[in-house]
Design a protein around this motif. Structure first.
Motif, PDB file in Angstrom:
ATOM      1  N   VAL A 194       0.876  -1.170   0.000  1.00 48.30           N
ATOM      2  CA  VAL A 194       0.000   0.000   0.000  1.00 48.30           C
ATOM      3  C   VAL A 194       0.905   1.209   0.000  1.00 48.30           C
ATOM      4  CG1 VAL A 194      -1.827   1.267   1.179  1.00 48.30           C
ATOM      5  CG2 VAL A 194      -1.785  -1.248   1.282  1.00 48.30           C
ATOM      6  N   LEU A 195       0.653   2.104  -0.947  1.00 50.57           N
ATOM      7  CA  LEU A 195       1.482   3.294  -1.069  1.00 50.57           C
ATOM      8  C   LEU A 195       0.623   4.523  -1.305  1.00 50.57           C
ATOM      9  CD1 LEU A 195       2.302   3.876  -4.552  1.00 50.57           C
ATOM     10  CD2 LEU A 195       2.564   1.470  -4.030  1.00 50.57           C
ATOM     11  N   ALA A 196       1.190   5.664  -0.996  1.00 47.57           N
ATOM     12  CA  ALA A 196       0.487   6.926  -1.195  1.00 47.57           C
ATOM     13  C   ALA A 196       0.464   7.265  -2.677  1.00 47.57           C
ATOM     14  CB  ALA A 196       1.185   8.035  -0.410  1.00 47.57           C
ATOM     15  N   THR A 197      -0.657   7.782  -3.128  1.00 47.61           N
ATOM     16  CA  THR A 197      -0.737   8.288  -4.490  1.00 47.61           C
ATOM     17  C   THR A 197      -0.074   9.658  -4.555  1.00 47.61           C
ATOM     18  OG1 THR A 197      -2.197   8.928  -6.310  1.00 47.61           O
ATOM     19  CG2 THR A 197      -3.057   9.220  -4.074  1.00 47.61           C
TER      20      THR A 197
ATOM     21  N   THR B 247      -8.206  13.033  -1.406  1.00 46.81           N
ATOM     22  CA  THR B 247      -8.284  13.549  -0.039  1.00 46.81           C
ATOM     23  C   THR B 247      -6.960  13.226   0.649  1.00 46.81           C
ATOM     24  OG1 THR B 247      -9.199  11.497   0.890  1.00 46.81           O
ATOM     25  CG2 THR B 247     -10.787  13.143   0.128  1.00 46.81           C
ATOM     26  N   ASP B 248      -6.664  13.913   1.744  1.00 39.21           N
ATOM     27  CA  ASP B 248      -5.457  13.595   2.508  1.00 39.21           C
ATOM     28  C   ASP B 248      -5.538  12.142   2.959  1.00 39.21           C
ATOM     29  OD1 ASP B 248      -4.490  16.165   2.238  1.00 39.21           O
ATOM     30  OD2 ASP B 248      -5.245  16.826   4.183  1.00 39.21           O
ATOM     31  N   GLY B 249      -4.421  11.422   2.861  1.00 40.82           N
ATOM     32  CA  GLY B 249      -4.376  10.038   3.285  1.00 40.82           C
ATOM     33  C   GLY B 249      -4.780   9.042   2.212  1.00 40.82           C
ATOM     34  N   HIS B 250      -5.035   9.497   1.007  1.00 42.40           N
ATOM     35  CA  HIS B 250      -5.431   8.632  -0.124  1.00 42.40           C
ATOM     36  C   HIS B 250      -4.305   7.657  -0.433  1.00 42.40           C
ATOM     37  CE1 HIS B 250      -6.934   8.765  -4.619  1.00 42.40           C
ATOM     38  NE2 HIS B 250      -6.641   7.531  -4.245  1.00 42.40           N
ATOM     39  N   MET B 251      -4.596   6.361  -0.381  1.00 44.43           N
ATOM     40  CA  MET B 251      -3.600   5.308  -0.585  1.00 44.43           C
ATOM     41  C   MET B 251      -4.032   4.380  -1.714  1.00 44.43           C
ATOM     42  SD  MET B 251      -1.190   5.723   1.679  1.00 44.43           S
ATOM     43  CE  MET B 251      -1.161   7.279   2.560  1.00 44.43           C
TER      44      MET B 251
ATOM     45  N   LEU C  98      -6.355  -0.598  -5.970  1.00 48.18           N
ATOM     46  CA  LEU C  98      -7.554  -0.109  -5.298  1.00 48.18           C
ATOM     47  C   LEU C  98      -7.214   1.213  -4.622  1.00 48.18           C
ATOM     48  CD1 LEU C  98      -7.857  -3.268  -5.484  1.00 48.18           C
ATOM     49  CD2 LEU C  98      -9.269  -3.103  -3.449  1.00 48.18           C
ATOM     50  N   HIS C  99      -7.996   2.228  -4.910  1.00 48.00           N
ATOM     51  CA  HIS C  99      -7.856   3.517  -4.237  1.00 48.00           C
ATOM     52  C   HIS C  99      -8.610   3.409  -2.918  1.00 48.00           C
ATOM     53  CE1 HIS C  99      -6.494   5.892  -7.810  1.00 48.00           C
ATOM     54  NE2 HIS C  99      -7.073   4.885  -8.447  1.00 48.00           N
ATOM     55  N   VAL C 100      -7.958   3.728  -1.807  1.00 45.96           N
ATOM     56  CA  VAL C 100      -8.602   3.736  -0.493  1.00 45.96           C
ATOM     57  C   VAL C 100      -8.375   5.114   0.098  1.00 45.96           C
ATOM     58  CG1 VAL C 100      -8.771   2.628   1.765  1.00 45.96           C
ATOM     59  CG2 VAL C 100      -8.039   1.285  -0.218  1.00 45.96           C
ATOM     60  N   LEU C 101      -9.464   5.772   0.488  1.00 43.02           N
ATOM     61  CA  LEU C 101      -9.314   7.139   0.975  1.00 43.02           C
ATOM     62  C   LEU C 101     -10.370   7.467   2.015  1.00 43.02           C
ATOM     63  CD1 LEU C 101     -10.786   9.476  -1.707  1.00 43.02           C
ATOM     64  CD2 LEU C 101     -10.333   7.107  -2.242  1.00 43.02           C
ATOM     65  N   PRO C 102      -9.990   8.328   2.965  1.00 40.60           N
ATOM     66  CA  PRO C 102     -10.985   8.810   3.914  1.00 40.60           C
ATOM     67  C   PRO C 102     -12.006   9.651   3.152  1.00 40.60           C
ATOM     68  CG  PRO C 102      -8.836   9.830   4.332  1.00 40.60           C
ATOM     69  CD  PRO C 102      -8.668   8.894   3.192  1.00 40.60           C
ATOM     70  N   ALA C 103     -13.300   9.476   3.488  1.00 39.61           N
ATOM     71  CA  ALA C 103     -14.350  10.151   2.726  1.00 39.61           C
ATOM     72  C   ALA C 103     -15.388  10.770   3.642  1.00 39.61           C
ATOM     73  CB  ALA C 103     -15.005   9.151   1.781  1.00 39.61           C
ATOM     74  N   TRP C 104     -15.849  11.926   3.223  1.00 38.09           N
ATOM     75  CA  TRP C 104     -16.877  12.652   3.964  1.00 38.09           C
ATOM     76  C   TRP C 104     -18.185  12.713   3.186  1.00 38.09           C
ATOM     77  CZ3 TRP C 104     -11.785  13.251   4.377  1.00 38.09           C
ATOM     78  CH2 TRP C 104     -11.246  13.298   5.667  1.00 38.09           C
ATOM     79  N   ASP C 105     -18.121  12.627   1.860  1.00 39.99           N
ATOM     80  CA  ASP C 105     -19.324  12.644   1.029  1.00 39.99           C
ATOM     81  C   ASP C 105     -18.970  12.114  -0.363  1.00 39.99           C
ATOM     82  OD1 ASP C 105     -18.290  14.824  -0.657  1.00 39.99           O
ATOM     83  OD2 ASP C 105     -18.808  16.148   0.998  1.00 39.99           O
ATOM     84  N   GLU C 106     -19.984  11.782  -1.126  1.00 39.25           N
ATOM     85  CA  GLU C 106     -19.755  11.225  -2.456  1.00 39.25           C
ATOM     86  C   GLU C 106     -19.188  12.251  -3.437  1.00 39.25           C
ATOM     87  OE1 GLU C 106     -23.086   9.065  -3.960  1.00 39.25           O
ATOM     88  OE2 GLU C 106     -23.214   7.815  -2.168  1.00 39.25           O
ATOM     89  N   GLN C 107     -19.498  13.515  -3.245  1.00 45.51           N
ATOM     90  CA  GLN C 107     -18.999  14.548  -4.147  1.00 45.51           C
ATOM     91  C   GLN C 107     -17.477  14.636  -4.143  1.00 45.51           C
ATOM     92  OE1 GLN C 107     -20.869  16.093  -6.314  1.00 45.51           O
ATOM     93  NE2 GLN C 107     -22.674  15.050  -5.518  1.00 45.51           N
ATOM     94  N   SER C 108     -16.872  14.316  -3.013  1.00 50.23           N
ATOM     95  CA  SER C 108     -15.411  14.445  -2.908  1.00 50.23           C
ATOM     96  C   SER C 108     -14.676  13.242  -3.503  1.00 50.23           C
ATOM     97  CB  SER C 108     -15.004  14.631  -1.445  1.00 50.23           C
ATOM     98  OG  SER C 108     -15.334  13.482  -0.690  1.00 50.23           O
TER      99      SER C 108
ATOM    100  N   ASP D 219       4.449  13.329   2.362  1.00 48.67           N
ATOM    101  CA  ASP D 219       5.177  12.610   3.410  1.00 48.67           C
ATOM    102  C   ASP D 219       4.394  12.605   4.722  1.00 48.67           C
ATOM    103  OD1 ASP D 219       7.259  12.180   1.611  1.00 48.67           O
ATOM    104  OD2 ASP D 219       8.495  13.819   2.409  1.00 48.67           O
ATOM    105  N   ALA D 220       3.815  13.753   5.083  1.00 46.14           N
ATOM    106  CA  ALA D 220       3.060  13.858   6.332  1.00 46.14           C
ATOM    107  C   ALA D 220       1.830  12.955   6.311  1.00 46.14           C
ATOM    108  CB  ALA D 220       2.659  15.308   6.585  1.00 46.14           C
ATOM    109  N   ALA D 221       1.121  12.915   5.192  1.00 43.80           N
ATOM    110  CA  ALA D 221      -0.052  12.045   5.081  1.00 43.80           C
ATOM    111  C   ALA D 221       0.359  10.577   5.179  1.00 43.80           C
ATOM    112  CB  ALA D 221      -0.784  12.311   3.768  1.00 43.80           C
ATOM    113  N   THR D 222       1.470  10.232   4.560  1.00 46.72           N
ATOM    114  CA  THR D 222       1.977   8.863   4.628  1.00 46.72           C
ATOM    115  C   THR D 222       2.281   8.485   6.075  1.00 46.72           C
ATOM    116  OG1 THR D 222       2.900   9.027   2.403  1.00 46.72           O
ATOM    117  CG2 THR D 222       3.816   7.307   3.824  1.00 46.72           C
TER     118      THR D 222
END
Length: 148
Positions: free
Chosen positions: A25-28, A33-37, A93-103, A119-122
């Protein structure tokens, strides 16, 4: 050879938060969004529909664990998983924190973030995975998929 295979081999820099025998798993470099892996199998599988069931099951479990860590780390109500695969011919597979479908649209991807922010998000996701009890799968260094 795909760009992901080159990153896993260390020929191109990457930011790793997870590694095991089947995937990393690596950062895009263009997070929505921040933290998107990205959950990427070590084997070069071109399309989601080409992967065998056991590999897909493993990728789904890893995506769940990463998503749970992202939710905690970023205070997100959901973790989203997206499978598109048009930008790189190597299943991911894109995995990301989500708040709504629009984002969750790829046109929200940020292509010009400074390396320090990536680097900070990673590190945020790496720490959340360790805190969740998955430290054995968090590589010793963010710039290598090697485990201890």
């Amino acid at each position: 050879m795909s760009v992901f295979t080159s990153i896993i081999a260390g020929d191109i820099p990457g930011r790793f938060v997870w590694a095991d025998d089947l995937c990393v798993v690596l950062a895009t470099i263009a997070p929505i969004t921040d933290g998107h892996m990205l959950v990427v199998p070590r084997a070069e599988v071109t399309r989601y529909t080409d992967a065998d069931d056991a590999l897909l099951a493993h990728l789904a479990v890893v995506a769940k664990r990463v998503g749970q860590a992202q939710q905690v780390a970023y205070g997100a109500p959901r973790a989203a998983v997206l499978v598109a695969g048009f930008e790189v011919d190597h299943l991911h597979l894109h995995v990301l924190p989500a708040w709504d479908e629009q984002s969750l649209r790829f046109d929200n991807a940020r292509h010009d973030l400074p390396a320090e922010e990536l680097d900070a998000a990673t590190e945020t996701v790496r720490a959340a995975l360790r805190d969740a009890g998955w430290g054995a799968q968090v590589p010793v260094s963010a710039d290598s998929p090697a485990l201890a």
